[in-house]
Each structure stands twice: as C-alpha cells, then as structure tokens.
Design a protein around this motif. Structure first.
Motif, PDB file in Angstrom:
ATOM      1  N   ASN A  56     -20.239  39.857 -40.201  1.00 16.87           N
ATOM      2  CA  ASN A  56     -19.119  40.599 -39.639  1.00 16.87           C
ATOM      3  C   ASN A  56     -19.983  41.468 -38.491  1.00 16.87           C
ATOM      4  N   THR A  57     -20.971  41.268 -37.818  1.00 16.58           N
ATOM      5  CA  THR A  57     -21.526  42.049 -36.765  1.00 16.58           C
ATOM      6  C   THR A  57     -21.110  41.411 -35.486  1.00 16.58           C
ATOM      7  N   ASP A  58     -21.251  42.264 -34.572  1.00 11.65           N
ATOM      8  CA  ASP A  58     -20.937  41.890 -33.004  1.00 11.65           C
ATOM      9  C   ASP A  58     -21.761  41.158 -32.161  1.00 11.65           C
ATOM     10  N   PHE A  59     -21.470  40.464 -31.260  1.00  7.64           N
ATOM     11  CA  PHE A  59     -22.212  39.663 -30.244  1.00  7.64           C
ATOM     12  C   PHE A  59     -21.543  40.146 -28.971  1.00  7.64           C
ATOM     13  N   CYS A  60     -22.363  40.466 -28.099  1.00  6.75           N
ATOM     14  CA  CYS A  60     -22.111  41.158 -26.702  1.00  6.75           C
ATOM     15  C   CYS A  60     -22.099  40.233 -25.923  1.00  6.75           C
ATOM     16  N   ARG A  61     -21.277  39.681 -25.122  1.00  3.53           N
ATOM     17  CA  ARG A  61     -21.408  38.574 -23.904  1.00  3.53           C
ATOM     18  C   ARG A  61     -20.246  39.039 -22.935  1.00  3.53           C
ATOM     19  N   HIS A  62     -20.737  39.342 -21.716  1.00  4.77           N
ATOM     20  CA  HIS A  62     -19.506  39.695 -20.553  1.00  4.77           C
ATOM     21  C   HIS A  62     -19.944  39.124 -19.423  1.00  4.77           C
ATOM     22  N   ASP A  63     -19.221  38.412 -18.498  1.00  2.00           N
ATOM     23  CA  ASP A  63     -19.574  38.050 -17.105  1.00  2.00           C
ATOM     24  C   ASP A  63     -20.947  37.452 -17.029  1.00  2.00           C
ATOM     25  N   GLU A  64     -22.035  38.023 -16.581  1.00  7.08           N
ATOM     26  CA  GLU A  64     -23.326  37.361 -16.404  1.00  7.08           C
ATOM     27  C   GLU A  64     -24.306  37.989 -17.475  1.00  7.08           C
ATOM     28  N   THR A  65     -23.891  38.752 -18.450  1.00  6.39           N
ATOM     29  CA  THR A  65     -24.603  39.552 -19.046  1.00  6.39           C
ATOM     30  C   THR A  65     -24.541  38.756 -20.647  1.00  6.39           C
ATOM     31  N   LEU A  66     -25.740  38.938 -21.340  1.00  8.09           N
ATOM     32  CA  LEU A  66     -25.701  38.643 -22.765  1.00  8.09           C
ATOM     33  C   LEU A  66     -26.518  39.716 -23.541  1.00  8.09           C
ATOM     34  N   CYS A  67     -26.095  40.383 -24.683  1.00  5.62           N
ATOM     35  CA  CYS A  67     -26.767  41.591 -25.202  1.00  5.62           C
ATOM     36  C   CYS A  67     -26.901  41.152 -26.672  1.00  5.62           C
ATOM     37  N   PHE A  68     -27.969  41.135 -27.341  1.00  4.73           N
ATOM     38  CA  PHE A  68     -27.941  40.935 -28.762  1.00  4.73           C
ATOM     39  C   PHE A  68     -29.322  41.598 -29.293  1.00  4.73           C
ATOM     40  N   VAL A  69     -29.132  42.093 -30.603  1.00  5.98           N
ATOM     41  CA  VAL A  69     -30.375  42.652 -31.643  1.00  5.98           C
ATOM     42  C   VAL A  69     -30.623  41.551 -32.675  1.00  5.98           C
ATOM     43  N   ILE A  70     -31.980  41.122 -32.644  1.00  5.15           N
ATOM     44  CA  ILE A  70     -32.460  40.195 -33.831  1.00  5.15           C
ATOM     45  C   ILE A  70     -33.621  41.000 -34.796  1.00  5.15           C
ATOM     46  N   ASP A  71     -33.616  40.551 -35.761  1.00  5.96           N
ATOM     47  CA  ASP A  71     -34.730  40.977 -36.490  1.00  5.96           C
ATOM     48  C   ASP A  71     -36.050  39.882 -36.336  1.00  5.96           C
ATOM     49  N   THR A  84     -40.004  43.425 -36.526  1.00  6.34           N
ATOM     50  CA  THR A  84     -39.580  44.368 -35.337  1.00  6.34           C
ATOM     51  C   THR A  84     -38.219  43.826 -35.316  1.00  6.34           C
ATOM     52  N   MET A  85     -37.365  44.971 -34.829  1.00  5.62           N
ATOM     53  CA  MET A  85     -36.096  44.861 -34.169  1.00  5.62           C
ATOM     54  C   MET A  85     -36.110  44.619 -32.771  1.00  5.62           C
ATOM     55  N   LEU A  86     -35.737  43.288 -32.226  1.00  4.04           N
ATOM     56  CA  LEU A  86     -36.026  43.308 -30.677  1.00  4.04           C
ATOM     57  C   LEU A  86     -34.307  43.244 -30.230  1.00  4.04           C
ATOM     58  N   THR A  87     -34.319  44.116 -29.414  1.00  5.69           N
ATOM     59  CA  THR A  87     -33.146  44.390 -28.750  1.00  5.69           C
ATOM     60  C   THR A  87     -33.173  43.693 -27.367  1.00  5.69           C
ATOM     61  N   MET A  88     -32.376  42.880 -26.791  1.00  7.61           N
ATOM     62  CA  MET A  88     -32.424  42.196 -25.258  1.00  7.61           C
ATOM     63  C   MET A  88     -31.113  42.203 -24.630  1.00  7.61           C
ATOM     64  N   ILE A  89     -31.279  42.355 -23.344  1.00  7.54           N
ATOM     65  CA  ILE A  89     -30.032  42.329 -22.595  1.00  7.54           C
ATOM     66  C   ILE A  89     -30.706  41.187 -21.500  1.00  7.54           C
ATOM     67  N   VAL A  90     -29.826  40.113 -21.187  1.00  6.76           N
ATOM     68  CA  VAL A  90     -30.091  39.231 -20.183  1.00  6.76           C
ATOM     69  C   VAL A  90     -29.102  38.951 -19.022  1.00  6.76           C
ATOM     70  N   ARG A  91     -29.472  38.934 -17.841  1.00  3.58           N
ATOM     71  CA  ARG A  91     -28.266  38.886 -16.896  1.00  3.58           C
ATOM     72  C   ARG A  91     -28.660  37.335 -16.026  1.00  3.58           C
ATOM     73  N   GLY A  92     -27.916  36.730 -15.751  1.00  2.00           N
ATOM     74  CA  GLY A  92     -28.026  35.415 -14.857  1.00  2.00           C
ATOM     75  C   GLY A  92     -26.763  34.877 -14.687  1.00  2.00           C
ATOM     76  N   ARG A  93     -26.722  34.176 -13.560  1.00  2.16           N
ATOM     77  CA  ARG A  93     -25.425  33.358 -13.255  1.00  2.16           C
ATOM     78  C   ARG A  93     -25.442  32.114 -14.150  1.00  2.16           C
ATOM     79  N   ALA A  94     -26.472  31.576 -14.517  1.00  2.07           N
ATOM     80  CA  ALA A  94     -26.528  30.293 -15.465  1.00  2.07           C
ATOM     81  C   ALA A  94     -27.686  30.328 -16.280  1.00  2.07           C
ATOM     82  N   GLY A  95     -27.826  29.637 -17.312  1.00  2.00           N
ATOM     83  CA  GLY A  95     -28.882  29.367 -18.340  1.00  2.00           C
ATOM     84  C   GLY A  95     -28.762  30.598 -19.488  1.00  2.00           C
TER      85      GLY A  95
END
Length: 392
Positions: free
Chosen positions: A308-323, A210-221
């Motif tokens: 050459n694919t993107d990796f999304c990180r901004h502020d307290e947010t982390l986003c990625f897609v994995i197989d 499965t392709m798992l898309t995840m968004i995580v938000r947190g001040r640390a960790g």
C-alpha cells in the motif's frame, strides 16, 4: 453561518471511484486507464518553500509530514467521496469535487497557517477548477492506482499539475497564479483535521545496498525507463523500499511530537503528547505480540503496508524509490546518462542508506491505509535539485 456549514454534505460516490483500476505501477503506463477530470472539480497543489534548507537542518521527517498534511486534510474533508492525491516529498497534489471546493480553500489556508505556527515551515498552496486550467492550454487526466482494494492513489497526465505548480511557485503564468491564490484571511486559526496522519514506523533501512530515489522527466519513454531500471535493480518484489524485513517499530516513535502538535486541536500540547505516547505504546505492544485483537490482525497489516505504498506519476514526470543493490547503481547511472543523450530525458538520482515513511490510516482493521515513502537524506528534494542541472 460558519464556513464549514456553508456547503452540503458530499455524495458517497464520484468521478474517481468510477475510474478503471490500475492495480500495479506498470498499469499506470496503459492509456486505457485514464479519464479527463470533470471541469467542475478543482486541482490543488502544495509546496514547501526551501525544503532543501529544512532538510539540511534535520527536518526531513517534518517536511514529509507537512507535505502530507494537505492530503490528509482534504481527504478527511471530502470523505466519504474518494479523491485522487499524489505525494511528492515536499508537496502534494489533490483533486477535490465541486461540493468541497470552498471548504477546501479554507482547509488549505489552515494547513498553511498550521505549517508555519506548529512546524516553522512555509507552505505554498493553490487551488483552481479544472475548467479554468484548460483555458491555459493544459489538461488534467486522472488514473486510479489502487494496489489493494479501497487504497487509491491518483496519477495525473495532461500538463495541468506542472502548469499549476509553476504558477503557485511564482515562476509560471501570473494570471493563473492569481486565480489559484488562497487568501491569508481564510485561515481562522482552526487546526486542520489530520485524523489518521502519522509517522510511527522507524526509518526504513536498505536490505540490498542502497535506497535509490529517482525523478525522470521526458515526453516519451517513461514506461521503458521504469521497466529497464527495475530489471537492472532486480526483481520487483525485492526492489520495494518497504518490506517485512525493513518494517521496524520503536517506542517512542521518532515522529510522535509531529503527531501530537498536529492533532492537539487547540488543546494542551502536554496532554496530546501523553495521548499520542499512550496510543503508540498500545500499538507497539499489539504489533509485537503479532496476534489478532478485535478486527485487527497485526501480521496482515504489516503485509498490507508493503503493497500500500505510493507511486508518483504526473505529466511528463515519474518519481519512485527502490531498494537497490550497490552493484546495480553504476549500470543504472550509465543507462540514464545514455537515455538523456539519446532521448532527451532529464533525471535526478539520490542515494541513501534509508527511506522514510509517512502513513495515512483510515481503518487498519478494515485494511484501509496508505503510506508515502521518500528516500532518506533528502530523497525527492535532492533528486529534484540534481535534475535541474542535467542537460539532455
């Protein structure tokens, strides 16, 4: 004097080109690689209104394409200056140098108009100097994620991206929203220069489950979460959503009409459709043969796409897609639920059999091309929607 002639040509180097290189995703968690953005640069954000509804109507590829329009338009405008940009599935973040700010406002107004006229989508857009953002108790720190030489993405810390996004969407600081507003009058109906923007590859199918898309938000960790998720999902190289096994090109490509509409530059849509079909057929033949032609090596190009694919990180947010293996989904869900309770992390997860890829190709022969990936069936949009319902 027309607006496009009002500013001088930008210099060949700039702030972003001089940043330390972050060669892999894990490097983006190292503090030494980040620098404060110059105050006279400007931060731009875009966001598609009701992307959830558009995706439900079968317009997921269109949503991704329109989200990437702001990146392509501003990148072409600012060339040869390297600028940081970030793709978010239904929106984008771009930092532009001072010499391009006024023209960037015009390009964003044009992109907003073109999104409505050609694709039936409402695009929000805002732009404000970094110095102005700092007056609102936030900052913009920038990292240069560059998986291969010359192919850079921006990663952002400091809170400025989130504060500006909230203001542009109308539920943040109203004064900042007013300062960032881009007048409708700046849209003169001219098309945005979207040279290099395309979506010619077929849907990416999971080879591991499965392709798992995840968004995580947190001040640390976030560093720990990312490392642990990849450990649960298996080796990093196998978890990439793009691989030589998933890259497939069909003709005609599903997104050829998106490219034709975007590139027609007021010409005949029929003529541009024929041109795009001819170009994609030639590309399909060259890729199928697999042999170098001129300075272009199709096998090298395929290998480069994987990295050459993107990796999304901004502020307290982390986003990625994995197989991800199906057997790893339940342990990942359990792990994230525990992290939410113990560390106050918020998260959203979307599962799909597929992922979509939108490409921004500057020069394939010179290995200059980047690719934006979103999980199929809504990806980041769906993960974001579930994130809002998760309580720490």
């Amino acid at each position: 004097m027309p607006p496009d002639a009002a500013e001088p040509s930008p210099p060949a180097a700039g702030f972003f080109a001089e940043l330390p290189l972050l060669a892999n995703e894990r490097d983006t968690f190292e503090p030494d690689g980040w620098r404060p953005a110059p105050g006279d640069w400007a931060l731009a954000v875009t966001d598609i209104v009701d992307s959830t509804g558009a995706i439900a109507r079968g317009l997921h590829k269109t949503v991704n394409f329109v989200a990437a329009m702001g990146i392509a338009g501003l990148r072409n405008l600012c060339a040869p200056v390297r600028i940081p940009f970030l793709f978010g599935g239904d929106g984008a973040v771009v930092l532009v140098p001072p010499a391009c700010i006024e023209r960037a406002r015009i390009e964003l107004a044009r992109a907003r108009g073109q999104a409505a006229r050609d694709f039936g989508l409402t695009l929000r857009a805002g732009l404000v100097p970094v110095d102005t953002l700092r007056r609102f108790d936030c900052d913009v720190l920038v990292g240069r994620f560059e998986p291969t030489p010359g192919n850079s993405f921006g990663v952002f810390l400091g809170g400025g991206v989130g504060v500006l996004e909230a203001a542009v969407r109308g539920h943040g600081n109203s004064e900042l929203g007013r300062l960032a507003a881009i007048p409708e009058s700046l849209d003169d109906g001219e098309p945005v220069n979207l040279e290099g923007l395309s979506c010619r590859w077929d849907t990416l199918h999971s080879t591991r489950g499965t392709m798992l898309t995840m968004i995580v938000r947190g001040r640390a960790g976030l560093r720990e979460v990312y490392a642990d998720i990849l450990q649960l999902a298996g080796p990093d190289d196998q978890a990439r959503p793009v691989s030589l096994n998933t890259l497939r090109a069909r003709w005609p490509p599903k997104g050829f009409m998106l490219e034709a509409r975007a590139r027609r530059r007021k010409g005949s849509l029929l003529a541009w459709t024929a041109r795009v079909l001819a170009e994609t057929l030639l590309a399909r033949i060259v890729l199928a043969r697999g042999k170098p032609i001129g300075g272009f090596d199709p096998e090298r190009y395929r290998r480069e796409i994987v990295t050459n694919t993107d990796f999304c990180r901004h502020d307290e947010t982390l986003c990625f897609v994995i197989d991800c293996p199906v057997t790893a989904v339940e342990p990942i869900m359990k792990y994230m639920a525990e992290k939410a309770l113990s560390d106050g992390i918020r998260y959203g997860i979307h599962l799909s059999d597929t992922a979509l890829m939108t490409c921004l190709v500057t020069s394939p022969a010179d290995s200059l091309h980047v690719h934006f990936v979103d999980g199929g069936g809504g990806g980041y949009t769906s993960a974001s929607r579930s994130l809002k319902g998760v309580q720490p």
